[in-house]
Structure formats: structure tokens, C-alpha cells
Design a protein around this motif. Structure first.
Motif: not given
Length: 183
Positions: A121-142
Motif C-alpha cells: 500500500l505504501s507504493r500505491i500511486q493511483t487507484v482507478d476503475t475501468v469498464r469497457g463496453p463488454i464489461q458494462q454489458m456484464f456489469a463488471l469493472s477492472t
């Protein structure tokens, strides 16, 4: 299998995340992606395999002199592609794992070539979520956890959208309270 509640995500068990000297140790993470990831990975594979195969079949039907070679090319692409589509998603689901503790983010990913990662955790700089179109169809994120590592970001694929959002907020809060300069 649904992901565990947030309180279980940060379970304290010294042997799990730390070695005897207090250093982070590589270990299998405990949480699987959301089961809908199997469908997401299947559709991704089909979107990659079907268009060239179908175009070659169509051209083979329309261009009689080249039919043999076009259909052969379609079979050479289509057969392994369909095998990949049938096998990869379930195999990948069995391999992919993730976990967060108060010290680090642990991931295991891949299906043939597997990669295990620990991001303190001391090395983390950013935390993001990503959802492509197919992921959105399945209500998923990365969830993408960017660190000060030359190996690149740590990715947790196949999280339910709400889970990814909550985990991003939680990691951001914990990271801000963790000593270190993330470099």
C-alpha cells in the motif's frame, strides 16, 4: 461465488500476508472474480475469433475459384479460436484471484502464463476503475492499482461494478493513511 464483504477483505492473519520478519510474502490471494467474468471473457474471445472467420467463410462462398483456400483459412483460424473460446474463460476463472489487506494488494492472473503480484500500500500511486463496453454489458469493472513499479499496474479483473467502486474508495482511504512516499 460472490466476493466477501469488505470486512473480510482486510482479514488480519500474520502468516497470510507477512513473512516472519514482517516482509510481505507471495501467497495465493483468496477472492475469485465475479462469476459473470466467465461470460465477459467468452464474449471477448468470440469478438476476436468470429469476425475474421465469418469474413473468410463469406468470401469463400462468394469467390468460387478461391473457395478451398478461403475455407481452409477460416478453419485454421476458427477451429483453434473456438477451442480457445470454450476453454479459456473457465480456466482463467479458476486461476484469477485477488485480495487486499492493510499492508498490500495481492493478485494472481493469467491462464497459461500466470503472474502473481504484490503491491504494498505504501507504493500505491493511483487507484482507478475501468469498464469497457463488454464489461458494462456484464456489469463488471477492472480495478487498476498503479504503483511505483517498473512492472506496471496491478489489475483486478472481473469485479462487480459496486465492488470495484467500493474497493477503489477503500484502497484510496487506506493508502492516504499509510506512511510512505509511493516511490
Amino acid at each position: 461465488m460472490a466476493d466477501s464483504a469488505t470486512s473480510e477483505t482486510h482479514a488480519h492473519a500474520p502468516p497470510l500476508g507477512t513473512a516472519s520478519g514482517g516482509d510481505l510474502a507471495l501467497r495465493p490471494p483468496s477472492h475469485a472474480p465475479d462469476r459473470r467474468s466467465i461470460g465477459w471473457w467468452t464474449v471477448q474471445a468470440l469478438v476476436t475469433v468470429l469476425p475474421p472467420t465469418l469474413i473468410l467463410v463469406l468470401l469463400g462462398v462468394l469467390i468460387t475459384p478461391a473457395r478451398y483456400w478461403l475455407m481452409l483459412a477460416a478453419a485454421v483460424i476458427g477451429a483453434p479460436g473456438l477451442l480457445y473460446t470454450a476453454v479459456m474463460p473457465a480456466w482463467r476463472y479458476r486461476v484469477h484471484r485477488w485480495e487486499t489487506t492493510e499492508d498490500a494488494v495481492f493478485t494472481r492472473a493469467g491462464w497459461v502464463r500466470q503472474q502473481w503480484r504484490i503491491a504494498p500500500l505504501s507504493r500505491i500511486q493511483t487507484v482507478d476503475t475501468v469498464r469497457g463496453p463488454i464489461q458494462q454489458m456484464f456489469a463488471l469493472s477492472t480495478l487498476v492499482v498503479t504503483t511505483a513499479s517498473a512492472a506496471g499496474a496491478v489489475r483486478i479483473d472481473g469485479l462487480a461494478q459496486d465492488k470495484a467502486r467500493d474497493l477503489a474508495e477503500e484502497l484510496t482511504r487506506i493508502t492516504q493513511a499509510t506512511p510512505g512516499d509511493a516511490t
